[in-house]
Design an enzyme around this catalytic site. Structure first.
Site, mmCIF file in Angstrom:
data_model
loop_
_atom_site.group_PDB
_atom_site.id
_atom_site.type_symbol
_atom_site.label_atom_id
_atom_site.label_comp_id
_atom_site.label_asym_id
_atom_site.label_seq_id
_atom_site.Cartn_x
_atom_site.Cartn_y
_atom_site.Cartn_z
ATOM 1 N N ASP A 193 5.222 -6.350 7.449
ATOM 2 C CA ASP A 193 4.561 -5.450 6.356
ATOM 3 C C ASP A 193 5.903 -4.724 5.637
ATOM 4 O OD1 ASP A 193 3.387 -3.079 5.018
ATOM 5 O OD2 ASP A 193 2.706 -2.186 6.882
ATOM 6 N N ILE A 194 5.864 -4.753 4.592
ATOM 7 C CA ILE A 194 6.970 -4.335 3.626
ATOM 8 C C ILE A 194 7.007 -2.737 3.986
ATOM 9 C CG2 ILE A 194 6.157 -4.197 1.427
ATOM 10 C CD1 ILE A 194 8.700 -5.206 0.317
ATOM 11 N N ASN A 246 0.452 -2.155 -10.353
ATOM 12 C CA ASN A 246 -0.224 -2.540 -11.672
ATOM 13 C C ASN A 246 0.196 -1.775 -12.592
ATOM 14 O OD1 ASN A 246 -2.310 -0.573 -11.530
ATOM 15 N ND2 ASN A 246 -2.956 -1.613 -9.698
ATOM 16 N N VAL A 269 0.260 -4.953 -1.225
ATOM 17 C CA VAL A 269 1.416 -4.234 -1.193
ATOM 18 C C VAL A 269 1.317 -2.797 -1.431
ATOM 19 C CG1 VAL A 269 3.852 -4.026 -1.726
ATOM 20 C CG2 VAL A 269 2.877 -6.221 -1.110
ATOM 21 N N ASP A 270 0.866 -2.392 -2.495
ATOM 22 C CA ASP A 270 0.696 -1.034 -3.329
ATOM 23 C C ASP A 270 -0.201 -0.263 -2.339
ATOM 24 O OD1 ASP A 270 0.929 0.491 -5.208
ATOM 25 O OD2 ASP A 270 -0.320 -0.316 -6.666
HETATM 26 N N1 AR6 Z 1 3.687 -6.351 3.192
HETATM 27 C C1 AR6 Z 1 4.150 -7.430 2.438
HETATM 28 N N2 AR6 Z 1 3.454 -8.404 1.825
HETATM 29 C C2 AR6 Z 1 2.333 -7.955 1.646
HETATM 30 C C3 AR6 Z 1 1.683 -6.864 2.001
HETATM 31 C C4 AR6 Z 1 2.416 -5.955 2.930
HETATM 32 N N3 AR6 Z 1 1.978 -4.755 3.582
HETATM 33 N N4 AR6 Z 1 0.384 -6.789 1.730
HETATM 34 C C5 AR6 Z 1 0.050 -7.904 1.032
HETATM 35 N N5 AR6 Z 1 1.345 -8.554 0.873
HETATM 36 P P1 AR6 Z 1 -0.411 -8.092 -3.687
HETATM 37 P P2 AR6 Z 1 0.453 -8.799 -6.565
HETATM 38 C C6 AR6 Z 1 1.587 -9.901 0.158
HETATM 39 O O1 AR6 Z 1 -1.746 -8.464 -3.983
HETATM 40 O O2 AR6 Z 1 -0.191 -10.316 -6.359
HETATM 41 C C7 AR6 Z 1 -2.356 -4.478 -6.029
HETATM 42 O O3 AR6 Z 1 -3.850 -4.084 -5.920
HETATM 43 C C8 AR6 Z 1 0.297 -10.659 -0.282
HETATM 44 O O4 AR6 Z 1 -0.151 -11.629 0.813
HETATM 45 O O5 AR6 Z 1 0.022 -6.957 -2.897
HETATM 46 O O6 AR6 Z 1 1.683 -8.734 -7.404
HETATM 47 C C9 AR6 Z 1 -1.758 -3.774 -7.149
HETATM 48 O O7 AR6 Z 1 -1.916 -2.401 -7.303
HETATM 49 C C10 AR6 Z 1 0.739 -11.467 -1.352
HETATM 50 O O8 AR6 Z 1 1.490 -12.723 -0.664
HETATM 51 O O9 AR6 Z 1 0.375 -7.998 -5.257
HETATM 52 C C11 AR6 Z 1 -2.057 -4.681 -8.522
HETATM 53 O O10 AR6 Z 1 -3.161 -4.270 -8.956
HETATM 54 C C12 AR6 Z 1 2.017 -10.645 -1.823
HETATM 55 O O11 AR6 Z 1 2.145 -9.531 -0.735
HETATM 56 C C13 AR6 Z 1 -1.977 -6.006 -7.572
HETATM 57 O O12 AR6 Z 1 -2.316 -5.862 -6.498
HETATM 58 C C14 AR6 Z 1 1.702 -9.806 -3.142
HETATM 59 O O13 AR6 Z 1 0.292 -9.474 -2.984
HETATM 60 C C15 AR6 Z 1 -0.706 -6.898 -7.868
HETATM 61 O O14 AR6 Z 1 -0.993 -8.071 -7.050
#
Ligand code: AR6
Length: 176
Positions: free
Chosen positions: A10-11, A24, A33-34
């Site tokens: 988890d980052i 976003n 992640v957000d």
């Molecule tokens: N730590 C590390 N990686 C993660 C975590 C975490 N806690 N949670 C998910 N991932 P995403 P995007 C992975 O959706 O595609 C948000 O709602 C996940 O499995 O976080 O750039 C924002 O507000 C995937 O491989 O980011 C934006 O609206 C990667 O991190 C939108 O999502 C990115 O997933 C951005 O979408």
């Protein structure tokens, strides 16, 4: 000299000078992640994001750009928020994805951060296929002109971790 590391986890829990948020344009939160960063980091991060919207980005942060805030209660010192592109099969937006990595490193340089942790930007809600996301991520950071000495990709699941390993091998990038 840049060291590249791949870890699973988890980052939001990762300790580096700066961690990168896959945000976003609104900068006002979301899932993935957000969501993890804002919920673990506490309200200070959101308060600064709101100020950024009012003062610098009234229309939102454009994709491919990056901006820093405090990291609140997180172990990192700063959060660098970047907006990756939404994946489109018709339109190659790889340059925008590369720009998210480059601009994040540029902001890290401005802060004086030497260690930076990235998620796989755009590979979740924004639907970017993981192999391609990993290739662009790795090739962009190794080619970047930056003072950052340690980049860690913090990958949430095994599939993403494996994809980064495979692409690093293909690109001849040594990873720890
Ligand atoms: N730590 C590390 N990686 C993660 C975590 C975490 N806690 N949670 C998910 N991932 P995403 P995007 C992975 O959706 O595609 C948000 O709602 C996940 O499995 O976080 O750039 C924002 O507000 C995937 O491989 O980011 C934006 O609206 C990667 O991190 C939108 O999502 C990115 O997933 C951005 O979408």
């Amino acid at each position: 000299m840049l060291t590249v590391r791949l870890v699973r986890g988890d980052i939001a829990a990762y300790s580096a000078d700066a961690i990168v948020n896959a945000a976003n344009s609104s900068l006002l939160g979301g899932g993935g992640v957000d969501g993890a960063i804002h919920s673990a980091g506490g309200p200070e991060i959101m308060a600064e994001c709101r100020r950024l919207r009012e003062e610098r980005f009234p229309k939102g942060l454009p994709s491919g750009q990056a901006v820093a805030t405090t990291a609140g209660r997180l172990p990192a010192q700063w959060v660098i928020h970047t907006v990756g592109p939404v994946y489109s099969p018709q339109d190659d937006r790889s340059d925008v994805l590369a720009s998210s990595y480059r601009e994040s490193l540029r902001v890290a340089d401005d802060l004086g951060a030497r260690s930076v942790a990235f998620p796989a930007i755009s590979a979740g809600a924004f639907s970017w296929p993981i192999e391609s996301a990993a290739r662009t991520a790795l090739e962009t950071v190794v080619q970047a002109d930056t003072q950052v000495t340690e980049v860690t990709f913090v990958l949430y699941d095994q599939a993403a971790y494996r994809a980064f390993q495979r692409q690093a091998q293909r690109l001849g990038v040594t990873v720890e």
